[in-house]
Design a protein around this motif. Structure first.
Motif, mmCIF file in Angstrom:
data_model
loop_
_atom_site.group_PDB
_atom_site.id
_atom_site.type_symbol
_atom_site.label_atom_id
_atom_site.label_comp_id
_atom_site.label_asym_id
_atom_site.label_seq_id
_atom_site.Cartn_x
_atom_site.Cartn_y
_atom_site.Cartn_z
ATOM 1 N N GLY A 1 21.607 -12.484 5.768
ATOM 2 C CA GLY A 1 22.705 -12.992 6.583
ATOM 3 C C GLY A 1 24.018 -12.980 5.814
ATOM 4 N N ILE B 1 29.373 -16.972 6.393
ATOM 5 C CA ILE B 1 29.941 -17.769 5.294
ATOM 6 C C ILE B 1 28.848 -18.383 4.417
ATOM 7 C CG2 ILE B 1 30.292 -19.869 6.681
ATOM 8 C CD1 ILE B 1 33.043 -19.870 4.856
ATOM 9 N N ALA B 2 27.677 -18.667 5.012
ATOM 10 C CA ALA B 2 26.594 -19.236 4.191
ATOM 11 C C ALA B 2 26.087 -18.198 3.195
ATOM 12 C CB ALA B 2 25.457 -19.724 5.085
ATOM 13 N N GLU C 1 22.424 -7.769 5.879
ATOM 14 C CA GLU C 1 22.986 -8.211 7.168
ATOM 15 C C GLU C 1 22.516 -7.249 8.266
ATOM 16 O OE1 GLU C 1 24.794 -10.666 8.698
ATOM 17 O OE2 GLU C 1 24.629 -9.352 10.438
ATOM 18 N N ARG C 2 22.017 -7.829 9.360
ATOM 19 C CA ARG C 2 21.477 -6.936 10.394
ATOM 20 C C ARG C 2 22.581 -6.206 11.152
ATOM 21 N NH1 ARG C 2 19.269 -11.295 14.818
ATOM 22 N NH2 ARG C 2 21.241 -12.357 15.020
ATOM 23 N N ALA D 1 28.367 -16.408 13.790
ATOM 24 C CA ALA D 1 29.173 -17.617 14.080
ATOM 25 C C ALA D 1 30.441 -17.633 13.233
ATOM 26 C CB ALA D 1 28.340 -18.863 13.811
ATOM 27 N N THR D 2 30.346 -17.109 12.022
ATOM 28 C CA THR D 2 31.502 -17.116 11.119
ATOM 29 C C THR D 2 32.697 -16.360 11.705
ATOM 30 O OG1 THR D 2 29.999 -17.321 9.258
ATOM 31 C CG2 THR D 2 32.189 -16.436 8.757
ATOM 32 N N ASN E 1 34.040 -18.749 15.454
ATOM 33 C CA ASN E 1 34.126 -20.221 15.469
ATOM 34 C C ASN E 1 35.548 -20.673 15.798
ATOM 35 O OD1 ASN E 1 35.544 -19.686 13.128
ATOM 36 N ND2 ASN E 1 33.880 -20.262 11.765
ATOM 37 N N ALA E 2 35.824 -21.979 15.514
ATOM 38 C CA ALA E 2 37.180 -22.483 15.743
ATOM 39 C C ALA E 2 38.003 -22.404 14.467
ATOM 40 C CB ALA E 2 37.115 -23.926 16.226
ATOM 41 N N GLN F 1 38.205 -24.396 12.016
ATOM 42 C CA GLN F 1 38.712 -25.665 11.480
ATOM 43 C C GLN F 1 37.882 -26.025 10.263
ATOM 44 O OE1 GLN F 1 38.821 -29.118 14.002
ATOM 45 N NE2 GLN F 1 40.033 -28.132 15.583
ATOM 46 N N VAL G 1 16.341 -7.589 8.862
ATOM 47 C CA VAL G 1 15.065 -7.968 8.227
ATOM 48 C C VAL G 1 14.142 -8.449 9.338
ATOM 49 C CG1 VAL G 1 13.968 -9.578 6.634
ATOM 50 C CG2 VAL G 1 16.192 -8.574 6.065
ATOM 51 N N ASN H 1 21.876 -18.727 10.032
ATOM 52 C CA ASN H 1 22.423 -19.656 11.016
ATOM 53 C C ASN H 1 21.275 -20.393 11.712
ATOM 54 O OD1 ASN H 1 23.749 -20.968 13.098
ATOM 55 N ND2 ASN H 1 24.927 -19.214 13.773
ATOM 56 N N CYS I 1 23.733 -24.452 11.642
ATOM 57 C CA CYS I 1 25.195 -24.617 11.633
ATOM 58 C C CYS I 1 25.622 -25.954 12.224
ATOM 59 C CB CYS I 1 25.826 -23.416 12.331
ATOM 60 S SG CYS I 1 26.660 -23.704 13.866
ATOM 61 N N GLY J 1 27.262 -26.933 14.637
ATOM 62 C CA GLY J 1 28.616 -27.095 15.158
ATOM 63 C C GLY J 1 29.688 -27.105 14.087
ATOM 64 N N GLY K 1 30.183 -25.902 10.210
ATOM 65 C CA GLY K 1 29.398 -25.207 9.190
ATOM 66 C C GLY K 1 30.175 -24.613 8.046
ATOM 67 N N ILE K 2 31.509 -24.676 8.076
ATOM 68 C CA ILE K 2 32.242 -23.980 7.011
ATOM 69 C C ILE K 2 32.001 -24.703 5.673
ATOM 70 C CG2 ILE K 2 34.545 -23.324 6.186
ATOM 71 C CD1 ILE K 2 35.317 -22.809 9.125
#
Ligand SMILES: Cc1cc2nc3c(=O)[nH]c(=O)nc-3n(C[C@H](O)[C@H](O)[C@H](O)COP(=O)(O)OP(=O)(O)OC[C@H]3O[C@@H](n4cnc5c(N)ncnc54)[C@H](O)[C@@H]3O)c2cc1C
Length: 455
Positions: free
Chosen positions: A33, A36-37, A57-58, A65-66, A69-70, A72, A234, A263, A421, A423, A425-426
């Motif tokens: 993945g 950001i994680a 990364e697939r 999500a990265t 997202n919003a 924030q 994977v 995620n 995540c 909601g 998650g950064i």
């Protein structure tokens, strides 16, 4: 119907070349993945160990999500501090909240070491509350924070709030009473009904651009120890006593450690050859939720801001809010605007996250709900038609208790997790990256609420 078009992906370099896995390889750490994680985990694993790191990364870097997202940067959980303290005990809950707040400095560390120059603003952000019940949650949370010796959050209550005289004495000193105009000013709204404001540090960043720039830095800094493979899904992870084998589409990766930064638990079959099975448990730990957002451009004549609105007096503490962010945004090269982005509408996927397709159109009802909200709450001419340049959605993985899973799998520590995540998650993803690197480096790690449960 509008497409899924995110402002964060819009700013990525679409001419960047992608490398796909083309032969069988072995490595010390395989991270699955590239959100950001995954990228934060790679950063800290490379920095804190001498090990080789492969990120697989697939699809494409930061397109999960990265990239939807919003953006924030916030240091709280999507559940109240009081309920965390009830479940895990005050000490553990306070340690966890402090760890998330301290992750601001981890983000600074990454940003500074990689000499990034992408926009990253920080400011005092606000949450507007509309009932005594909502205020009580924050009074109690601040009270508990004080007891635990961690920083409390500014709570301003309107002098016009009907409950202001009924606030129990025990909460004296952890809130202030201000004129109603102050509440309206901080929330930038003329809408009646908001009775209090909770304020703390927030920020905004394009977390997808952050990942892209971080990968460029890691590739330069660790040319022999870091590789990113994209378009490489994977399907299966086979765990042995001291290593794992990944079925990465047409090839295999052998690794001493494998870290799931996916995620949620999407479409990977896990076989544990060295202990109890974990596949079924693991697939039930996270459920999917789709979040919907819209964004439009304004003149760049106001400072960056992030505000959450609990406009329904019955809104629960967890996530029944609408969130608005304003930030400087370069739409075309050299064309500077403020981007106003608003999110809130969500859809629970119950059991099966695989039904989510990020190419699905943006639902008209979500756009209408956001549009109603902006006209009702934010300062805009009532009848003005807004041209939404961006409408986007993303998948969030929610763990059962709303807390991110970070650490080794108890049935086989070759496998580690930095996911869920929930909601927000950064900062938790970055914190997760640091913790995972500690586990892999063999450091003695303190127990925490992020630990993966045995059952
Ligand atoms: C609408 C919305 C608003 C949000 N707002 C905020 C916010 O304001 N602030 C905040 O802090 N957080 C917010 N979040 C949450 C935050 O974006 C996420 O928690 C964070 O981006 C998660 O990062 P991640 O790396 O864990 O997951 P992702 O970015 O989803 O990355 C996971 C990656 O794993 C890959 N992957 C999955 N399965 C496989 C496989 N089998 N093989 C290979 N690769 C695989 C995926 O393709 C994906 O790229 C929001 C999320 C959404 C959807």
């Amino acid at each position: 119907m509008k497409k899924n078009r995110s402002p964060w992906i819009h700013q990525l370099d679409s001419s960047r070349t992608h490398t796909t896995l083309r032969n069988d390889i072995s490595t010390d750490i395989a991270i699955i993945g590239a959100g950001i994680a995954g990228i934060s985990t790679a950063f800290y694993a490379l920095k804190n160990t001498e090990k080789n790191v492969v990120v697989v990364e697939r699809f494409k870097l930061a397109h999960g999500a990265t990239g939807h997202n919003a953006g924030q940067v916030v240091s709280y959980f999507e559940r109240g501090f009081g309920s965390l303290a009830k479940e895990f005990g005050l000490k553990r809950a306070a340690q966890a909240e402090k760890a998330i707040v301290d992750a601001w400095s981890l983000l600074d560390e990454m940003y500074t070491e990689a000499s990034l120059d992408i926009p990253f603003s920080r400011f005092l952000g606000h949450g507007g509350l509309s009932s005594f019940q909502q205020v009580k949650w924050h009074l109690e949370a601040n009270h508990l924070r004080r007891e635990a010796g961690i920083e409390s959050r500014d709570l301003l209550i309107s002098a016009d709030a009907p409950f202001v005289k009924a606030i129990p004495k025990q909460y004296d000193g952890i809130y202030s009473v201000v004129p109603q105009e102050k509440i309206a000013e901080l929330l930038e709204t003329k809408m009646p009904g908001f009775l209090a404001v909770i304020s703390f540090q927030k920020g905004c960043i394009n977390s997808a651009l952050f990942c892209q720039e971080m990968v460029i830095y890691l590739q330069k800094k660790y040319p022999d120890r870091f590789t990113l493979f994209e378009h490489t899904p994977v399907h299966k992870v086979i765990l042995h006593k001291e290593h794992a084998v990944l079925d990465a589409d047409t090839h295999t990766i052998e690794a001493a450690h494998v870290v799931l930064c996916t995620n949620g638990f999407e479409s990977i079959h896990i076989i544990n050859e060295a202990g109890l099975q974990i596949d079924a448990k693991y697939h039930h730990l996270v459920r999917g939720k789709i979040g919907y957002m819209s964004g439009y451009l304004e003149n760049m004549d106001k400072p960056p801001m992030a505000i959450s609105y609990y406009k329904d007096p019955d809104a629960s503490e967890n996530n029944s809010y609408i969130y608005l962010t304003r930030r400087p945004y370069e739409y075309e090269a050299g064309a500077h605007h403020n981007l106003i982005s608003v999110g809130g509408p969500e859809l629970d996927l119950e059991e099966d996250s695989s039904v989510y397709n990020f190419e699905d159109d943006f639902p008209e009802e979500a756009e209408a709900e956001i549009d109603r909200f902006i006209h009702q709450v934010y300062s805009i001419e009532p009848k003005k038609q807004i041209d939404y340049v961006f409408t986007w959605h993303g998948l969030m993985g929610y763990t059962k208790n709303g807390v991110r899973l970070i650490g080794p799998e108890p049935q086989n520590p070759v496998l580690l997790y930095n996911l869920g995540c929930n909601g927000i998650g950064i900062l938790p993803s970055i914190l997760g990256g640091k913790i995972i690197s500690g586990h892999i480096a063999g450091e003695k790690m303190e127990k925490s609420i992020f630990d993966v449960p045995r059952k």
